[in-house]
Design an enzyme around this catalytic site. Structure first.
Site, PDB file in Angstrom:
ATOM      1  N   LYS A  14       0.675  -1.217  -0.028  1.00  0.00           N
ATOM      2  CA  LYS A  14      -0.054  -0.086  -0.200  1.00  0.00           C
ATOM      3  C   LYS A  14       0.880   1.258  -0.069  1.00  0.00           C
ATOM      4  O   LYS A  14       0.438   2.402  -0.442  1.00  0.00           O
ATOM      5  CB  LYS A  14      -0.964  -0.024   0.981  1.00  0.00           C
ATOM      6  CG  LYS A  14      -2.086  -0.991   0.968  1.00  0.00           C
ATOM      7  CD  LYS A  14      -3.302  -0.552   1.804  1.00  0.00           C
ATOM      8  CE  LYS A  14      -4.413  -1.511   1.484  1.00  0.00           C
ATOM      9  NZ  LYS A  14      -5.534  -1.545   2.745  1.00  0.00           N
ATOM     10  N   LYS A  44      -4.976 -10.846  -5.463  1.00  0.00           N
ATOM     11  CA  LYS A  44      -6.078 -11.297  -4.907  1.00  0.00           C
ATOM     12  C   LYS A  44      -7.341 -10.310  -5.108  1.00  0.00           C
ATOM     13  O   LYS A  44      -7.225  -9.089  -5.600  1.00  0.00           O
ATOM     14  CB  LYS A  44      -6.178 -11.071  -3.300  1.00  0.00           C
ATOM     15  CG  LYS A  44      -5.881  -9.889  -2.638  1.00  0.00           C
ATOM     16  CD  LYS A  44      -5.948  -9.883  -1.070  1.00  0.00           C
ATOM     17  CE  LYS A  44      -5.862  -8.435  -0.576  1.00  0.00           C
ATOM     18  NZ  LYS A  44      -5.733  -8.343   0.857  1.00  0.00           N
ATOM     19  N   LYS A  88     -11.486  -4.889  -3.035  1.00  0.00           N
ATOM     20  CA  LYS A  88     -12.414  -3.836  -2.728  1.00  0.00           C
ATOM     21  C   LYS A  88     -12.053  -2.701  -3.643  1.00  0.00           C
ATOM     22  O   LYS A  88     -12.603  -1.923  -4.102  1.00  0.00           O
ATOM     23  CB  LYS A  88     -12.833  -3.539  -1.516  1.00  0.00           C
ATOM     24  CG  LYS A  88     -13.449  -4.385  -0.775  1.00  0.00           C
ATOM     25  CD  LYS A  88     -14.212  -3.985   0.566  1.00  0.00           C
ATOM     26  CE  LYS A  88     -14.384  -4.756   1.622  1.00  0.00           C
ATOM     27  NZ  LYS A  88     -13.495  -4.754   2.576  1.00  0.00           N
TER      28      LYS A  88
HETATM   29  P1  TYM Z   1     -10.743  -6.817   4.887  1.00  0.00           P
HETATM   30  O1  TYM Z   1     -11.871  -5.725   5.101  1.00  0.00           O
HETATM   31  O2  TYM Z   1      -9.644  -6.536   3.482  1.00  0.00           O
HETATM   32  O3  TYM Z   1     -11.143  -8.067   4.135  1.00  0.00           O
HETATM   33  C1  TYM Z   1     -12.174  -8.735   4.986  1.00  0.00           C
HETATM   34  C2  TYM Z   1     -11.938 -10.258   5.261  1.00  0.00           C
HETATM   35  O4  TYM Z   1     -12.129 -10.639   3.858  1.00  0.00           O
HETATM   36  C3  TYM Z   1     -10.974 -11.556   3.608  1.00  0.00           C
HETATM   37  N1  TYM Z   1     -10.574 -11.223   2.122  1.00  0.00           N
HETATM   38  C4  TYM Z   1     -10.433 -12.409   1.342  1.00  0.00           C
HETATM   39  N2  TYM Z   1     -10.558 -13.427   1.505  1.00  0.00           N
HETATM   40  C5  TYM Z   1     -10.265 -14.491   0.627  1.00  0.00           C
HETATM   41  N3  TYM Z   1      -9.952 -13.867  -0.639  1.00  0.00           N
HETATM   42  C6  TYM Z   1      -9.969 -12.517  -1.136  1.00  0.00           C
HETATM   43  N4  TYM Z   1      -9.602 -12.176  -2.145  1.00  0.00           N
HETATM   44  C7  TYM Z   1      -9.932 -11.755   0.181  1.00  0.00           C
HETATM   45  N5  TYM Z   1      -9.953 -10.436   0.353  1.00  0.00           N
HETATM   46  C8  TYM Z   1     -10.258 -10.037   1.434  1.00  0.00           C
HETATM   47  C9  TYM Z   1      -9.862 -10.892   4.517  1.00  0.00           C
HETATM   48  O5  TYM Z   1      -8.843 -11.766   4.831  1.00  0.00           O
HETATM   49  C10 TYM Z   1     -10.762 -10.551   5.683  1.00  0.00           C
HETATM   50  O6  TYM Z   1     -10.834 -11.728   6.774  1.00  0.00           O
HETATM   51  N6  TYM Z   1      -7.141  -6.308   8.457  1.00  0.00           N
HETATM   52  C11 TYM Z   1      -8.502  -6.846   7.848  1.00  0.00           C
HETATM   53  C12 TYM Z   1      -9.857  -6.183   8.846  1.00  0.00           C
HETATM   54  C13 TYM Z   1      -9.564  -6.326  10.317  1.00  0.00           C
HETATM   55  C14 TYM Z   1      -9.685  -7.465  11.136  1.00  0.00           C
HETATM   56  C15 TYM Z   1      -9.330  -7.181  12.470  1.00  0.00           C
HETATM   57  C16 TYM Z   1      -9.847  -9.056  10.822  1.00  0.00           C
HETATM   58  C17 TYM Z   1      -9.303  -5.231  11.029  1.00  0.00           C
HETATM   59  N7  TYM Z   1      -9.137  -5.733  12.497  1.00  0.00           N
HETATM   60  C18 TYM Z   1      -9.435  -8.010  13.526  1.00  0.00           C
HETATM   61  C19 TYM Z   1      -9.700  -9.662  11.921  1.00  0.00           C
HETATM   62  C20 TYM Z   1      -9.558  -9.223  13.142  1.00  0.00           C
HETATM   63  C21 TYM Z   1      -8.996  -6.313   6.508  1.00  0.00           C
HETATM   64  O7  TYM Z   1      -8.360  -5.298   5.844  1.00  0.00           O
HETATM   65  O8  TYM Z   1     -10.021  -7.128   5.962  1.00  0.00           O
END
Ligand code: TYM
Length: 329
Positions: free
Chosen positions: A113, A194, A197
């Protein structure tokens, strides 16, 4: 089996896509039956990159409504918005003072990023520490996530172990829970990165709120290879393997069985079948979403969720402050 404390979160930076759904949300729903689950909308994480305030407000409620639309039940799970519970920011500071620039510099998400920027926002750098705070604040045992978050979960464990070692038992050391199939859903246009969003090309992802026309277009246009053989080989045939992965994760049919069924068929036939599977899986979610998003109940559910979350977080934060000698008590 003993009930475990489960915590996870999703950023409200856009509509939830198939990667989020298969990697994370589908697990959230399964886990709520036999565990104490807390699911958060991590709005403070999303401002590590610039957000339009109006859009952010809308996306917070969209993600909350999607949580409910995929089957999370507020009677079984706590559903709340991160910035409504101040303990996240407070614990994050304590953890920041116990993490190192060296380990944070190694985070691949930060590297990706901040690429090309001479000076990146500090929040982008300390993002994983706020994530560790989210998890440790609830004495979490299990964190269901896609495997792109593995490095952040490992860092959370390292920080917890480090503090427990130095200050005495303070935090529960959590474990990540990753699904094998669907652990990483790749972009439809570029199956080597991957599904995300933030990717510019809207055809790279399928959002849970996409209409059937968009779903069809994105899948039929999805990048495959030129040998035309339906086989699961993520290394050499990442495009078709990703589509097989999505098919299998949505239908729960094994990849081997799908490959056998489509033996000798062309990519076009398989893609058409996948369009049907995706459309049928998403349609009921969209329908429920529309009803929930318009109901007054949504805000009440979130308010109740933050109250319940705060009740769990407060004693943990007090325990941490006490160990560090902070405050007057
Ligand atoms: P975020 O918002 O990017 O994504 C949410 C969840 O979706 C999963 N994910 C995917 N899984 C499979 N294939 C993909 N292409 C894909 N893109 C996203 C992510 O692994 C995630 O589980 N840092 C985290 C948010 C967060 C969080 C936390 C998660 C903040 N605090 C505490 C767990 C516990 C994130 O950016 O997710």
């Amino acid at each position: 089996m003993e009930r475990k404390r489960v915590f996870s979160g999703v950023q409200p930076t856009g509509n939830i896509h198939l990667g989020n759904y298969l990697g994370a949300l589908k697990q959230f729903v399964d886990l709520q039956e036999t565990n104490d689950c807390i699911y958060c909308i991590v709005d403070m994480h999303s401002i590590t990159v610039p957000q339009d305030p109006e859009e952010l407000k809308k996306h917070i409620l969209d993600v909350a409504a999607l949580y409910l639309a995929v089957g999370l039940d507020p009677k079984k799970s706590i559903i709340f918005v991160q910035s409504e519970v101040s303990g996240h920011a407070e614990l994050s500071w304590i953890l920041t003072c116990n993490s190192y620039t060296g380990e944070l510099s190694r985070m691949t998400q930060f590297k990706a990023k901040s690429k090309g920027q001479e000076s990146a926002p500090t929040g982008l750098f300390t993002y994983p520490v706020l994530m560790a705070a989210d998890i440790l604040l609830y004495d979490t045992d299990i964190v269901p996530v896609g495997n792109d978050q593995k490095q952040h979960i490992e860092l959370t464990r390292d920080i917890a172990l480090r503090i427990n070692h130095k200050y005495g038992d303070t935090f529960v050391v959590p474990e990540g829970r990753y699904l094998k199939e669907g652990a990483r859903i790749m972009g439809l246009d570029d199956p080597t990165s991957k599904m995300s969003k933030s990717a510019e090309n809207d055809m790279s992802r399928i959002s849970l709120l996409d209409d059937p026309g968009k779903i069809k277009k994105a899948i039929m246009k999805a990048t495959t290879d030129s040998d035309g053989v339906i086989a699961f080989d993520p290394e050499n045939k990442p495009g078709i393997s990703n589509l097989l992965n999505i098919y299998s994760a949505l239908t729960e049919e094994s990849i081997t069985s799908i490959v056998n069924r489509f033996d000798g068929e062309g990519y076009g036939t398989f893609k058409k079948a996948l369009v049907e599977v995706v459309t049928d899986s998403i349609a009921p979610i969209r329908e429920r979403f529309d009803k929930i998003r318009e109901s007054d109940e949504l805000i009440d559910i979130l308010k109740d969720g933050s109250r319940r979350a705060n009740d769990i977080a407060e004693p943990v934060l007090e325990r941490a402050k006490e160990r560090f000698g902070l405050g007057i008590r």
